[in-house]
Design a protein around this motif. Structure first.
Motif, PDB file in Angstrom:
ATOM      1  N   THR A  89      -4.653  -5.115  -5.354  1.00  0.00           N
ATOM      2  CA  THR A  89      -4.238  -4.283  -4.226  1.00  0.00           C
ATOM      3  C   THR A  89      -3.191  -4.994  -3.381  1.00  0.00           C
ATOM      4  N   LYS A 147       0.787  -3.956  -2.711  1.00  0.00           N
ATOM      5  CA  LYS A 147       1.341  -3.847  -1.363  1.00  0.00           C
ATOM      6  C   LYS A 147       2.557  -4.761  -1.203  1.00  0.00           C
ATOM      7  N   SER A 204      -0.061   0.735 -11.631  1.00  0.00           N
ATOM      8  CA  SER A 204      -1.491   0.482 -11.807  1.00  0.00           C
ATOM      9  C   SER A 204      -1.880   0.704 -13.261  1.00  0.00           C
TER      10      SER A 204
END
Length: 207
Positions: free
Chosen positions: A4, A8, A193
């Motif tokens: 994650t 970011k 992802s």
């Protein structure tokens, strides 16, 4: 958590928020101090914030960990020619925020490719560097379109076949316009992802 944070950090770089990118990559390196992807991104963020000495030091660290790291090798070459490049940009009125050099490459996770069978010339020439395009997979082809669904071009068949299968298996990708011309459109594709099924599969293996 690491994945994650990495997403970011990549997102911050894509919108040129270098202060945020700096902070996020520093957090990632607290988790894994030898991670070359985070180090490369941290070097880039420092460079864009005019911390050139720090950027060079970080890149040299990457090369100690991975002497053949192509991103770090190119970064060192870029840093060495910073003065000349800055002067050329000023003379030619090039805006750094719209320069394709600001796309960050990650081994196995990004791909730069020229599109085939381009669409309407007016559409192509109206595209800006950094524009996020849509990736539209079909049965045997993958088209790249504007956000409004207007066709720009399509990926080569071998890459299209690979992405179609990976996307069916749950992988997600983003595509950005890197350069355009009357007869060429170059796109930058990034893995965003992966599903558990694709966890050990490299999206863009080196040939």
């Amino acid at each position: 958590m690491k994945q994650t944070l990495a997403q970011k950090a990549i997102g911050a770089a894509l919108i040129h928020d270098w202060n945020l990118a700096l902070k996020l990559n520093q957090e990632l390196l607290k988790i894994e101090p030898q991670d070359v992807d985070s180090l490369n991104r941290l070097s880039k963020a420092n460079f864009e914030l005019n911390n050139h000495t720090k950027a060079k030091t970080i890149t040299k660290k990457v090369l100690k960990i991975d002497p053949l790291n192509s991103i770090a090798i190119r970064a060192i070459e870029k840093y060495a020619s910073t003065g000349d490049r800055k002067q050329n940009n000023e003379e030619n009125n090039i805006s750094p925020g719209n320069n394709y050099q600001y796309f960050i490459e990650e081994s196995g996770k990004t791909k730069t490719i020229s599109l085939l069978h381009l669409g309407d010339l007016k559409t192509v020439l109206g595209l800006d560097c950094g524009y996020e395009a849509q990736i539209k997979p079909a049965l045997h082809r993958v088209s790249i379109c504007t956000q409004e669904g207007v066709y720009i071009g399509r990926l080569p068949d071998d890459l299209a076949a690979r992405l179609i299968q990976l996307m069916r298996d749950g992988c997600c990708y983003q595509a950005y316009i890197k350069a355009t011309g009357k007869k060429e459109v170059i796109v930058f594709i990034r893995e965003v992802s992966k599903s558990d099924k694709c966890a050990k599969i490299i999206s863009f293996p080196r040939v």
